[in-house]
Scaffold this active site. Structure first.
Site, PDB file in Angstrom:
ATOM      1  N   SER A  23       2.416   7.564  89.574  1.00 12.72           N
ATOM      2  CA  SER A  23       2.879   7.371  90.938  1.00 12.72           C
ATOM      3  C   SER A  23       2.616   5.897  91.219  1.00 12.72           C
ATOM      4  O   SER A  23       1.459   5.461  91.310  1.00 12.72           O
ATOM      5  CB  SER A  23       2.108   8.271  91.892  1.00 12.72           C
ATOM      6  OG  SER A  23       2.629   8.151  93.198  1.00 12.72           O
TER       7      SER A  23
ATOM      8  N   GLU B  54      -6.525   3.523 104.025  1.00 13.92           N
ATOM      9  CA  GLU B  54      -6.985   4.804 103.500  1.00 13.92           C
ATOM     10  C   GLU B  54      -6.608   4.999 102.043  1.00 13.92           C
ATOM     11  O   GLU B  54      -7.330   5.671 101.297  1.00 13.92           O
ATOM     12  CB  GLU B  54      -6.421   5.951 104.354  1.00 13.92           C
ATOM     13  CG  GLU B  54      -6.934   5.988 105.792  1.00 13.92           C
ATOM     14  CD  GLU B  54      -6.239   4.999 106.727  1.00 13.92           C
ATOM     15  OE1 GLU B  54      -5.250   4.363 106.303  1.00 13.92           O
ATOM     16  OE2 GLU B  54      -6.688   4.854 107.873  1.00 13.92           O
TER      17      GLU B  54
END
Lengths: 611, 611
Positions: free
Chosen positions: A118, A358
């Site tokens: 990814s 995050e």
């Protein structure tokens, strides 16, 4: 570098290229052209700069190599073959059923610490590894990340560039394979190395622009990267996708597929080679730093005391970290809201402020756990969803880490829906191998924080903003996969978790006065669900009401339905169906239909309607 | 600007500041100090640069203002009061139950087109609006985004900076309120305006560094921003958090709470003012561009033909866009894999390549739909999870948009788990008001793509990589909230969707030979689930097997369980429980236990065990 070395590296690079073509041809799929552009880069790294003991992949002194462009896996496997880790036969199992040489790298293979594939995930993890080397392990290993140029479009890459630049992670080198072509067409910047250099320079990185097919320039750049102090280095390497094979070199439409004529391509590359490389093992100190430990005093709260579980979490983690030197924590610039400030004050050396990023926070945690540390990554439940793909990739990486999401549900009150975690239970339950915990009081929180440290996989703990009364004694135990029967009745079972446990308990008395007695189950272990006692209660009452401060899909109610699937009983699910606005916590619970009154109504309807 | 104007702007800014303090004091919560830093910035924008017809918020010629730092909502509401949109009484309902003045802005308020409050979301949406102005509406409106300095840590901001810089969106101005303090402490760059300017300059932005409390400098910067051609402008404004009140000005620990002594603070600011501002309406052309339309020819496939639903999606969307000029599509640099290339070739003006930046892709779609366009944002199902928080925020924004995720499930084959969408159904089902569709053949795909265009909220369509046989005739209809009974039997109901429909059909014959007849339900509408016929089938057979190429949590099986909850029947859920590796598609389905053989085994066990 003398002429002999230079020739050897050219030959080695060509071998990696040939083997990439061969592996993809054998598989009938894969990304040979993306491998071919980086063959010289990896040949020089492997032969002259990487310091890894391949006989002991767990040697703490080992360098780390992260293929952030994970689709270049054929190149990685060709490197493993060249260094004697796998043989040619195994190379050609690429992408086959049962092969450890998967389409994109997973940690079942030496040299691979985390899964990639990814795009934009690998570099942030490499930043985490470099941070670990610097501030936790305190070892001089180097972290090398092979990045695609296309993946620099991902925002997560810039979280990583910013973090590494500001931390001055000189032990990190990003090798950017600027081959100009993405999957579908040209990248935004093409071969504008200066454009990359301006961006990275502005983020505090040392940059070197080179011809990525010249072993001499590569060797210089890798040496310079290791020697550079105070700043991470980005090697901006101009390369050609599919380099060396005229049918694909620098051409569009050649991404992610085997070469049409592999035999011809291999012939054009001069045929297979049989070179081997002895990768140099590390020479430096091999023992990771350990933090001093001291006796902990596990927090204990009196029954009836009002304590927010977010605060109890912070205190519990700080105490646990006294006893356990491997516990570390990461913050998304909200530690004063999540309770993590207590940890930050007690253990500043093990606290990492990741600012409002995050994805980088979760990736740093993945890097830390790959080196054996036990990270807790903490933010609002709502904002952890920003890193959802990274959590998914952490699971593919077989990572062991704890995520803690505060401010779960509408009960946060006036801040409004953007701040409410309402999809987190669904999102994290569906992660492979995850554990989902949701405590309702401070003692339970403390015990679950302690247990979470030693579980495997992704552990998610959800905490609540407001203060809730302590229900359990400090010595109560809460096994993961268990539940607590807080009250026993005959007419219906109410299954609650977290904030709704208190609402269910509050509903029980008035229902009793109406002549309806309920069992109240505290399902603090949402996954694995504490099924045995819960199911026995459900079946003995014959009716179930679930109540959760979460969307109706994928949360507690669905978990209970699934547990009951083979011998079901009628069930009513109370959950947050509307879009909340601002209101006080009690008003929010009422408006969402998940407070004590709603529970009463639902139980009454179920019992009266069903009897 | 003359002295009178200057004095007025100072007074207006102070009024905004006072009203922010008052609103937070009335609410007992909120972010007054984050509002106070940007009061002059917004006062000058409101009085002199914003071009909005407040009597007609839907005027296409209106400028757009996005509060990317959504927590500064008191400032926004103070602006609405100053411009006569709300009165003082309503201002003081801030954060109250039922008030439209929520803790963070939502589109129920004039001037607010999208919800903000999850940091890093607003600027990417503003980029989407600016892109819409430039390439779709073709109107000269300006898009102003008020950004926090702390939120520049979010990677999504850099996706936005990169996109806008490369597109040269001169109609976009980011006003960055550099007040130096985040929630927990100082930001990484503090007041280093030059550091921000270097970064943004490298990303192709025009930057202006100013004193953010000097109306003259602000006025110059805003004029310069509007006048700048070919580049977006970032105004880097040095400000003080809590400016004007000594108890909080530039102090840590004062984030996100009302002032301790609001009365004293208001007195220090010179007391309330009663200034009003007439916001200037736009003068330019007020009609958005419209694309020429032509008769479409809805795709039709022969039964038995083998077509991948991803390809059918691309063709269907391209055809639909012939008839409907408002349809636009966004790609995450995988259009050649998702089927979207067909659209890109047919409608290049309505195709937007967002490169590998899924958050910006979704945010751009949110911006486009805010202006009435119908965007389809398309990537791999796995990679849409990268934008999960943005999808959540899109729902809070009441956005209407379609997401299309290709490569759902293990059936993709050899690429491995990083590329498999296995959590997408759970993630998107739990989004408020969402619709989740999962076609199994090309005709069904075409009809669902068409219907998705006119639904409200977030629509998610999942497609499959491999070719599957066409099952339905071209004139078959597939209502959202419906299902198809493909075969009727007595002993068990198998509920499938997408790829598993074909496995269920393949299991039916051999089961028949064993003396077991099954009903096969195609649950193409996963949310809302096509419950009526499905439930009737389930209850008449008395046993259900669900089978999905997805994790067991939160997907099709849980949807069916929930639909059956009030009068349940025994159910066995088949789903992907392990971590897949690489293998061929059929091997993957077999290994995951969701192929025809697994269905046979499950049905047999359920029927034999249950009878």
């Amino acid at each position: 570098m003398d002429e002999v070395d230079y020739r050897f590296l050219c030959e080695l690079a060509t071998q990696l290229r040939v083997d990439s073509v061969r592996a993809a041809a054998a598989a009938g799929s894969g990304h040979p052209t993306s491998s071919m552009s980086a063959a010289e880069l990896m040949a020089v790294l492997l032969a002259r700069h990487l310091r890894v003991d391949l006989t002991d992949p767990r040697d703490p002194a080992n360098d780390h190599l992260v293929f952030s462009k994970g689709h270049a896996s054929p190149l990685l496997y060709a490197m493993l073959k060249a260094s004697g880790v796998i043989d040619d036969e195994e190379l050609l199992t690429f992408r086959g059923r049962g092969s450890r040489l998967q389409g994109h790298p997973v940690p079942s293979v030496p040299l691979v610490g985390v899964a990639t594939g990814s795009l934009g995930f690998g570099l942030p993890v490499a930043v985490g590894l470099a941070l670990t080397g610097r501030r936790l392990d305190r070892l001089p290993y180097q972290v090398w990340a092979l990045c695609g140029d296309g993946e620099t479009a991902e925002g997560s890459m810039w979280e990583a560039f910013e973090f590494a630049g500001q931390e001055g992670l000189a032990n990190l080198t990003a090798i950017i394979d600027v081959n100009r072509l993405g999957q579908r067409g040209p990248t935004r910047l093409g071969w504008d190395l200066a454009g990359y250099a301006r961006r990275l320079g502005a983020f505090g990185w040392h940059t070197i622009e080179i011809d990525g097919h010249d072993p001499g320039q590569i060797d210089y750049a890798l040496s310079d990267a290791r020697a550079t102090r105070r700043r991470p280095t980005a090697i901006l390497a101009r390369t050609c996708k599919g380099f060396g094979v005229s049918a694909v070199e620098d051409r569009e439409g050649k991404h992610g597929k085997p070469l049409d004529d592999a035999e011809q391509a291999i012939a054009e590359l001069g045929g297979p080679r049989r070179l081997t490389v002895r990768v140099t093992p590390p020479t430096g100190p091999g023992t990771a730093y350990g933090f001093a430990i001291s006796p902990g005093s596990p927090p204990a709260y009196e029954i009836g005391e009002r304590v927010a579980t977010r605060a109890a979490f912070g205190r519990a983690l700080a105490e646990l970290a006294n006893e356990r030197g491997e516990i570390v924590a990461l913050d998304g610039e909200v530690a004063d809201s999540t309770g993590l400030d207590t940890f930050a004050e007690a253990h500043p050396e093990r606290f990492f402020e990741c600012h409002i990023a995050e994805q980088q926070m979760v990736a740093a945690a993945v890097g830390m756990q790959a080196r054996g540390w036990k990270p807790y990554a903490v933010s609002f439940a709502a904002f952890l969803t920003r890193a959802y793909d990274f959590v998914r990739m952490a699971a593919v990486s077989r990572a062991d880490l704890c995520l803690v999401g505060s401010h779960g549900g509408v009960s946060i009150g006036a801040d409004g829906p953007s701040q409410m975690g309402l999809e987190d239970l669904a999102a994290f339950r569906s992660i492979h191998g995850s554990t989902v915990l949701y405590p309702c009081d401070a003692n339970q929180t403390a015990r679950l924080v302690e247990q979470a440290a030693d579980l495997e996989g992704i552990r998610y703990l959800r905490t609540t903003r407001g203060e809730t009364p302590v229900v359990y004694a400090p010595d109560e135990r809460f096994p993961v996969g268990g539940c607590k029967i807080l009250r026993t009745g005959d007419d219906a079972t109410v299954v609650a978790a977290g904030i709704t446990v208190h609402e269910a308990l509050a509903a029980a008395g008035p229902l009793e006065e109406e002549g309806i007695s309920i069992t109240v189950v505290d399902a603090y272990s949402v996954k694995p669900l504490g099924a045995a006692e819960l199911l026995s209660a459900a079946r003995s009452t014959g009716r179930v009401v679930t109540v959760e401060d979460h969307r109706p899909e994928g949360g507690l109610g669905d978990a209970v339905l699934a547990a009951l699937a083979d011998a079901p009983v009628p069930l009513v699910k109370l959950a947050v169906t509307g879009m909340p606005g601002s209101a006080a916590p009690a008003e929010q619970l009422a408006d969402a239909g998940i407070d004590r009154h709603a529970i009463r109504r639902a139980v009454r309807a179920l019992v009266r309607g069903g009897s």
